[in-house]
Design a protein around this motif. Structure first.
Motif, PDB file in Angstrom:
ATOM      1  N   LEU A 121       0.901  -1.548   0.092  1.00 38.29           N
ATOM      2  CA  LEU A 121      -0.065   0.046   0.261  1.00 38.29           C
ATOM      3  C   LEU A 121       1.018   1.149   0.104  1.00 38.29           C
ATOM      4  O   LEU A 121       0.729   2.113  -0.725  1.00 38.29           O
ATOM      5  CB  LEU A 121      -1.144   0.172   1.866  1.00 38.29           C
ATOM      6  N   THR A 122       1.658   1.630   0.510  1.00 42.12           N
ATOM      7  CA  THR A 122       2.578   2.576   1.171  1.00 42.12           C
ATOM      8  C   THR A 122       3.477   2.867   0.440  1.00 42.12           C
ATOM      9  O   THR A 122       4.417   3.834   0.462  1.00 42.12           O
ATOM     10  CB  THR A 122       3.088   2.184   2.593  1.00 42.12           C
ATOM     11  N   LYS A 123       3.830   1.960  -0.851  1.00 41.75           N
ATOM     12  CA  LYS A 123       4.705   1.744  -1.456  1.00 41.75           C
ATOM     13  C   LYS A 123       4.028   1.653  -3.176  1.00 41.75           C
ATOM     14  O   LYS A 123       4.763   2.979  -4.191  1.00 41.75           O
ATOM     15  CB  LYS A 123       5.714   0.461  -1.614  1.00 41.75           C
ATOM     16  N   ASN A 124       3.144   1.730  -3.297  1.00 43.60           N
ATOM     17  CA  ASN A 124       3.160   1.402  -4.932  1.00 43.60           C
ATOM     18  C   ASN A 124       1.334   2.746  -4.987  1.00 43.60           C
ATOM     19  O   ASN A 124       1.111   3.183  -5.974  1.00 43.60           O
ATOM     20  CB  ASN A 124       1.566   0.087  -4.960  1.00 43.60           C
ATOM     21  N   VAL A 125       0.341   3.060  -3.643  1.00 38.47           N
ATOM     22  CA  VAL A 125      -0.236   4.268  -4.116  1.00 38.47           C
ATOM     23  C   VAL A 125       0.352   5.266  -3.494  1.00 38.47           C
ATOM     24  O   VAL A 125       0.458   5.891  -2.392  1.00 38.47           O
ATOM     25  CB  VAL A 125      -1.672   3.777  -2.972  1.00 38.47           C
ATOM     26  N   LYS A 126       0.394   6.485  -4.873  1.00 39.07           N
ATOM     27  CA  LYS A 126       1.149   7.773  -5.457  1.00 39.07           C
ATOM     28  C   LYS A 126       0.119   8.634  -3.740  1.00 39.07           C
ATOM     29  O   LYS A 126      -0.589   8.340  -3.844  1.00 39.07           O
ATOM     30  CB  LYS A 126       1.979   7.935  -5.912  1.00 39.07           C
ATOM     31  N   ASN A 127       0.246   9.745  -3.334  1.00 38.34           N
ATOM     32  CA  ASN A 127      -0.202  10.553  -2.627  1.00 38.34           C
ATOM     33  C   ASN A 127      -1.347  10.329  -2.230  1.00 38.34           C
ATOM     34  O   ASN A 127      -2.202  10.888  -2.169  1.00 38.34           O
ATOM     35  CB  ASN A 127      -0.418  11.865  -3.887  1.00 38.34           C
ATOM     36  N   LEU A 128      -0.928   9.018  -1.411  1.00 40.61           N
ATOM     37  CA  LEU A 128      -1.766   8.618  -0.755  1.00 40.61           C
ATOM     38  C   LEU A 128      -2.054  10.011   1.002  1.00 40.61           C
ATOM     39  O   LEU A 128      -1.260   9.343   1.492  1.00 40.61           O
ATOM     40  CB  LEU A 128      -1.211   7.193   0.543  1.00 40.61           C
ATOM     41  N   ARG A 129      -3.504  10.569   0.688  1.00 36.87           N
ATOM     42  CA  ARG A 129      -3.607  11.510   1.970  1.00 36.87           C
ATOM     43  C   ARG A 129      -3.745  10.993   2.863  1.00 36.87           C
ATOM     44  O   ARG A 129      -3.202  12.260   3.759  1.00 36.87           O
ATOM     45  CB  ARG A 129      -4.548  12.441   1.340  1.00 36.87           C
ATOM     46  N   ALA A 130      -3.737   9.654   3.344  1.00 35.84           N
ATOM     47  CA  ALA A 130      -4.534   9.369   4.521  1.00 35.84           C
ATOM     48  C   ALA A 130      -4.638   8.280   4.535  1.00 35.84           C
ATOM     49  O   ALA A 130      -5.505   7.407   3.297  1.00 35.84           O
ATOM     50  CB  ALA A 130      -5.091  10.358   5.747  1.00 35.84           C
ATOM     51  N   ILE A 131      -4.307   7.487   5.649  1.00 34.67           N
ATOM     52  CA  ILE A 131      -4.892   5.539   6.049  1.00 34.67           C
ATOM     53  C   ILE A 131      -6.511   6.160   6.915  1.00 34.67           C
ATOM     54  O   ILE A 131      -5.484   6.353   7.862  1.00 34.67           O
ATOM     55  CB  ILE A 131      -3.719   4.766   6.315  1.00 34.67           C
ATOM     56  N   VAL A 132      -7.526   5.558   6.807  1.00 32.34           N
ATOM     57  CA  VAL A 132      -8.683   5.561   7.839  1.00 32.34           C
ATOM     58  C   VAL A 132      -9.088   4.768   8.316  1.00 32.34           C
ATOM     59  O   VAL A 132      -9.381   3.887   7.938  1.00 32.34           O
ATOM     60  CB  VAL A 132      -9.725   6.513   6.932  1.00 32.34           C
ATOM     61  N   SER A 133      -9.191   4.754   9.420  1.00 35.27           N
ATOM     62  CA  SER A 133      -9.570   3.072  10.102  1.00 35.27           C
ATOM     63  C   SER A 133     -10.516   3.909  11.577  1.00 35.27           C
ATOM     64  O   SER A 133     -10.829   5.031  11.780  1.00 35.27           O
ATOM     65  CB  SER A 133      -8.400   2.544  10.954  1.00 35.27           C
ATOM     66  N   GLY A 134     -11.394   3.196  12.172  1.00 33.72           N
ATOM     67  CA  GLY A 134     -12.277   2.618  12.761  1.00 33.72           C
ATOM     68  C   GLY A 134     -12.076   2.162  14.037  1.00 33.72           C
ATOM     69  O   GLY A 134     -10.692   1.933  14.816  1.00 33.72           O
ATOM     70  N   HIS A 135     -12.976   0.884  14.128  1.00 39.07           N
ATOM     71  CA  HIS A 135     -12.362   0.015  15.269  1.00 39.07           C
ATOM     72  C   HIS A 135     -12.205   0.696  16.842  1.00 39.07           C
ATOM     73  O   HIS A 135     -12.349  -0.051  18.120  1.00 39.07           O
ATOM     74  CB  HIS A 135     -11.182  -0.534  14.769  1.00 39.07           C
ATOM     75  N   ASP A 136     -11.179   1.234  16.878  1.00 41.84           N
ATOM     76  CA  ASP A 136     -10.948   1.480  18.632  1.00 41.84           C
ATOM     77  C   ASP A 136     -11.655   3.025  18.691  1.00 41.84           C
ATOM     78  O   ASP A 136     -11.892   3.987  18.272  1.00 41.84           O
ATOM     79  CB  ASP A 136      -9.613   1.828  18.228  1.00 41.84           C
ATOM     80  N   HIS A 137     -13.131   2.880  19.283  1.00 45.70           N
ATOM     81  CA  HIS A 137     -14.160   3.858  18.695  1.00 45.70           C
ATOM     82  C   HIS A 137     -13.498   5.371  19.681  1.00 45.70           C
ATOM     83  O   HIS A 137     -13.689   5.945  19.674  1.00 45.70           O
ATOM     84  CB  HIS A 137     -15.458   3.629  19.746  1.00 45.70           C
ATOM     85  N   GLY A 138     -12.288   5.213  21.141  1.00 41.29           N
ATOM     86  CA  GLY A 138     -12.313   6.102  22.022  1.00 41.29           C
ATOM     87  C   GLY A 138     -11.096   6.757  21.373  1.00 41.29           C
ATOM     88  O   GLY A 138     -10.287   7.769  21.634  1.00 41.29           O
ATOM     89  N   ASN A 139     -10.838   6.535  20.594  1.00 42.33           N
ATOM     90  CA  ASN A 139      -9.318   8.157  19.285  1.00 42.33           C
ATOM     91  C   ASN A 139     -10.325   8.419  18.057  1.00 42.33           C
ATOM     92  O   ASN A 139     -11.038   8.023  17.536  1.00 42.33           O
ATOM     93  CB  ASN A 139      -8.491   6.726  19.423  1.00 42.33           C
ATOM     94  N   GLU A 140      -9.395   9.791  18.236  1.00 43.99           N
ATOM     95  CA  GLU A 140      -9.531  10.590  17.452  1.00 43.99           C
ATOM     96  C   GLU A 140      -8.785  10.947  16.621  1.00 43.99           C
ATOM     97  O   GLU A 140      -9.024  11.637  15.142  1.00 43.99           O
ATOM     98  CB  GLU A 140     -10.561  11.854  17.314  1.00 43.99           C
ATOM     99  N   TRP A 141      -7.161  11.166  16.308  1.00 43.61           N
ATOM    100  CA  TRP A 141      -6.645  11.974  16.828  1.00 43.61           C
ATOM    101  C   TRP A 141      -5.854  10.778  15.242  1.00 43.61           C
ATOM    102  O   TRP A 141      -6.788  10.297  14.255  1.00 43.61           O
ATOM    103  CB  TRP A 141      -5.856  11.995  17.033  1.00 43.61           C
TER     104      TRP A 141
END
Length: 209
Positions: A121-141
């Motif tokens: 993912l990090t090598k092949n997808v250029k201009n990757l503005r962000a990777i986004v996850s859920g799962h940990d509902h107590g985090n927002e950063w």
């Protein structure tokens, strides 16, 4: 799965959304057989193939942006949590990462079973503005993962199911693209169901460096 959501007049996409299945849970009717909780390494080969096809069809990837979504945070993000600065990385930080909070570890070298996918993912997808996850509902950063030099963001918890604490609030992460240019600043923030916004940051080359 990938999806084109912004299109320039020349019909070449300006933004690609990538969605990856981190699996987890249990097989239907077999609660004693947990499903692997990481993106399977075969996805790496698919991702490499898809990015080649996109480059052949649309030209160099440097001209388009990307966002990636995966439910369980990549294992590489666990180390990032200890480096958070409340000013640079605002937002709730109520869930400690580790164990089931990130994609599973594979050995004592602290690599993850998701390492093959993460690297692809990090090598092949250029201009990757962000990777986004859920799962940990107590985090927002949002924070930068320094080894791969990519930005990671939590996307909050919009529903009432699953675990959580009502004091955390319910909401979603918003992204605002002001330009199709990959180098343009990207705004993102958490909006709660009450309409309150928080944890707003601008994602660009200077964010969290």
């Amino acid at each position: 799965m990938s999806r084109n959501v912004l299109t320039r007049p020349d019909k070449v996409p300006a933004l690609i959304l990538w969605f990856f299945d981190s699996r987890g849970g249990f097989s239907p009717g077999k609660t004693s057989q947990p499903v692997d909780d990481w993106v399977d390494e075969s996805v790496a080969r698919w991702l490499e193939r898809e990015t080649r096809i996109m480059n052949d069809a649309w030209g160099p990837a440097e001209g388009r942006q990307a966002l990636a979504f995966v439910h369980i945070p990549p294992h590489a993000i666990q180390a990032v949590q200890a480096t958070l600065d409340p000013d640079t990385n605002p937002g709730l930080d109520a869930d400690t990462l580790g164990g089931g909070s990130t994609q599973a570890t594979v050995d004592s070298n602290d690599l993850g079973n998701d390492e093959v996918w993460w690297s692809a993912l990090t090598k092949n997808v250029k201009n990757l503005r962000a990777i986004v996850s859920g799962h940990d509902h107590g985090n927002e950063w949002c924070a930068r993962e320094p080894k791969a030099d990519v930005i990671f963001c939590f996307d909050k918890h919009s529903g009432y199911g699953g675990y959580g604490d009502r004091s955390w609030g319910f909401g979603v992460r918003n992204f605002l693209f002001n330009s199709p240019k990959p180098e343009a600043p990207l705004e993102t923030w958490i909006r709660l169901e009450s309409g309150v916004t928080r944890a707003k940051v601008v994602l660009d080359s200077n964010f969290d460096v």
